[in-house]
Scaffold this motif. Structure first.
Motif, mmCIF file in Angstrom:
data_model
loop_
_atom_site.group_PDB
_atom_site.id
_atom_site.type_symbol
_atom_site.label_atom_id
_atom_site.label_comp_id
_atom_site.label_asym_id
_atom_site.label_seq_id
_atom_site.Cartn_x
_atom_site.Cartn_y
_atom_site.Cartn_z
ATOM 1 N N UNK A 230 52.814 -18.309 -6.565
ATOM 2 C CA UNK A 230 52.921 -16.884 -6.859
ATOM 3 C C UNK A 230 51.601 -16.393 -7.459
ATOM 4 N N UNK A 231 51.465 -15.068 -7.462
ATOM 5 C CA UNK A 231 50.311 -14.410 -8.078
ATOM 6 C C UNK A 231 50.848 -13.322 -8.993
ATOM 7 N N UNK A 232 50.501 -13.401 -10.273
ATOM 8 C CA UNK A 232 50.900 -12.386 -11.243
ATOM 9 C C UNK A 232 49.744 -11.418 -11.444
ATOM 10 N N UNK A 233 50.076 -10.139 -11.630
ATOM 11 C CA UNK A 233 49.044 -9.121 -11.823
ATOM 12 C C UNK A 233 49.349 -8.244 -13.022
ATOM 13 N N UNK A 234 48.313 -7.870 -13.730
ATOM 14 C CA UNK A 234 48.390 -6.876 -14.796
ATOM 15 C C UNK A 234 47.371 -5.793 -14.469
ATOM 16 N N UNK A 235 47.829 -4.547 -14.394
ATOM 17 C CA UNK A 235 46.965 -3.422 -14.023
ATOM 18 C C UNK A 235 46.727 -2.549 -15.244
ATOM 19 N N UNK A 236 45.476 -2.215 -15.488
ATOM 20 C CA UNK A 236 45.113 -1.345 -16.607
ATOM 21 C C UNK A 236 44.062 -0.344 -16.149
ATOM 22 N N UNK A 237 43.964 0.750 -16.896
ATOM 23 C CA UNK A 237 42.897 1.732 -16.682
ATOM 24 C C UNK A 237 42.063 1.794 -17.953
ATOM 25 N N UNK A 238 40.750 1.916 -17.787
ATOM 26 C CA UNK A 238 39.849 1.993 -18.932
ATOM 27 C C UNK A 238 38.543 2.644 -18.496
ATOM 28 N N UNK A 251 31.151 8.365 -11.345
ATOM 29 C CA UNK A 251 30.773 9.614 -11.979
ATOM 30 C C UNK A 251 31.322 9.693 -13.398
ATOM 31 N N UNK A 252 30.668 10.465 -14.268
ATOM 32 C CA UNK A 252 31.162 10.623 -15.640
ATOM 33 C C UNK A 252 32.610 11.118 -15.647
ATOM 34 N N UNK A 253 33.388 10.551 -16.538
ATOM 35 C CA UNK A 253 34.778 10.961 -16.666
ATOM 36 C C UNK A 253 35.745 10.197 -15.791
ATOM 37 N N UNK A 254 35.239 9.367 -14.860
ATOM 38 C CA UNK A 254 36.110 8.590 -13.971
ATOM 39 C C UNK A 254 36.364 7.222 -14.588
ATOM 40 N N UNK A 255 37.605 6.821 -14.643
ATOM 41 C CA UNK A 255 37.971 5.507 -15.176
ATOM 42 C C UNK A 255 37.925 4.455 -14.077
ATOM 43 N N UNK A 256 37.971 3.200 -14.489
ATOM 44 C CA UNK A 256 38.164 2.111 -13.537
ATOM 45 C C UNK A 256 39.585 1.586 -13.683
ATOM 46 N N UNK A 257 40.112 1.066 -12.587
ATOM 47 C CA UNK A 257 41.351 0.307 -12.612
ATOM 48 C C UNK A 257 40.980 -1.166 -12.632
#
Length: 296
Positions: A230-238, A251-257
């Motif tokens: 199996x593959x477990x995933x944790x998704x966050x934005x920052x 661009x300024x103001x854009x987050x990454x996943x």
């Protein structure tokens, strides 16, 4: 001078009216948004409708100030808003241009990893035809540029906990990024960590020059006797780090996943931990979960 319209009485704010489908202008005869935002929205409509086509040089600040009746400061704020929406790009000494649509990545992770596992048992000619990035983007092998950097490192506290090893354990760190040949910025970047002693059983897995590997990480692990369960995933934005923002052309103001992907084999052992970093304005994560039916 027109009287200043009153905002709605009671507990309903004008923002709530907009969320419920009403418009401030329709209710009060006046748009309460800041003037720079109104200008940005007018320009956005022209861009999305094609009136201002990709590659078009935007009017100068002076021209926009003259035609809109706004100050240069307000015009600059409007252009900044367009940059944050990813609609324009500024080129030093040349001006601001309408940005062409960026290549999007659509990761259907629920089916993606099974697709990768099924490919492990195919012959090399079949595995060479396509890979995970092509699967996510619809591009072909010839459309892509691939970059890989390998290094032997020691597990820090974070990776030791993630891989269930002692701090200081030797790891193979792999840094990947893939870009379209039609764009300079990578589509995603990934930091992959594997126990060094595990992959050292196949010396070919220690050489970055063997990338891109036909069949990807799952086939690499297969060559040392590992099958994933199996593959477990944790998704966050920052917010992106400065290096990520520069490399991914964010661009300024854009987050990454960020997706922390933990691969676990059929014996319950963690065999890889990867942190995938994706621009939030051009990435879609799609999940589908099959549900068990009730017994009748």
């Amino acid at each position: 001078m027109d009287p200043v319209p009153e905002r709605p009485a009671g507990g309903t704010t004008w923002q709530s009216l907009e969320r419920l489908g009403g418009t401030v202008t329709g209710v009060h005869g006046r748009d309460w948004r800041p003037r720079y935002l109104q200008l940005a929205e007018e320009l956005r409509v022209k861009i999305t409708s094609g009136e201002l086509a990709p590659g078009t040089l935007m009017p100068s600040e002076t021209e926009l100030a003259d035609t809109s009746g706004l100050s240069r400061t307000s015009v600059r704020n409007a252009i900044r808003q367009l940059r944050e929406w990813g609609l324009v790009r500024a080129e030093q000494g040349r001006g601001t241009y309408v940005r062409a649509p960026r290549q999007r990545v659509r990761r259907r992770n629920a089916e993606r990893y099974q697709w990768e596992k099924d490919r492990v048992l195919l012959d090399q000619d079949e595995r060479l035809k396509t890979g995970a990035t092509e699967h996510d983007t619809g591009l072909t092998v010839d459309d892509l540029k691939f970059h890989a950097e390998y290094a032997r490192v020691e597990a820090d506290a974070d990776m030791a906990a993630a891989l269930h090893v002692e701090p200081g354990t030797p790891l193979l760190r792999r840094v990947y990024w893939t870009s379209s040949r039609h764009e300079n910025a990578p589509l995603t970047m990934s930091y992959s960590y594997l126990p060094y002693d595990l992959v050292a059983a196949n010396p070919d897995l220690l050489d970055q020059n063997n990338e891109p590997w036909p069949g990807g990480s799952q086939h690499q692990l297969y060559t040392v006797g590992v099958e994933l369960d199996r593959i477990d995933e944790e998704v966050r934005a920052r917010p992106p780090s400065p290096d990520e923002a520069e490399l991914l052309d964010i661009d300024p103001g854009v987050s990454v996943l960020t997706v922390r992907k933990t691969s676990i084999d059929t014996a319950g052992r963690v065999v890889e931990v990867a942190d995938v970093v994706m621009p939030g304005d051009r990435t879609e994560l799609v999940y589908s979960h099959k549900l068990q039916r009730w017994k009748t």
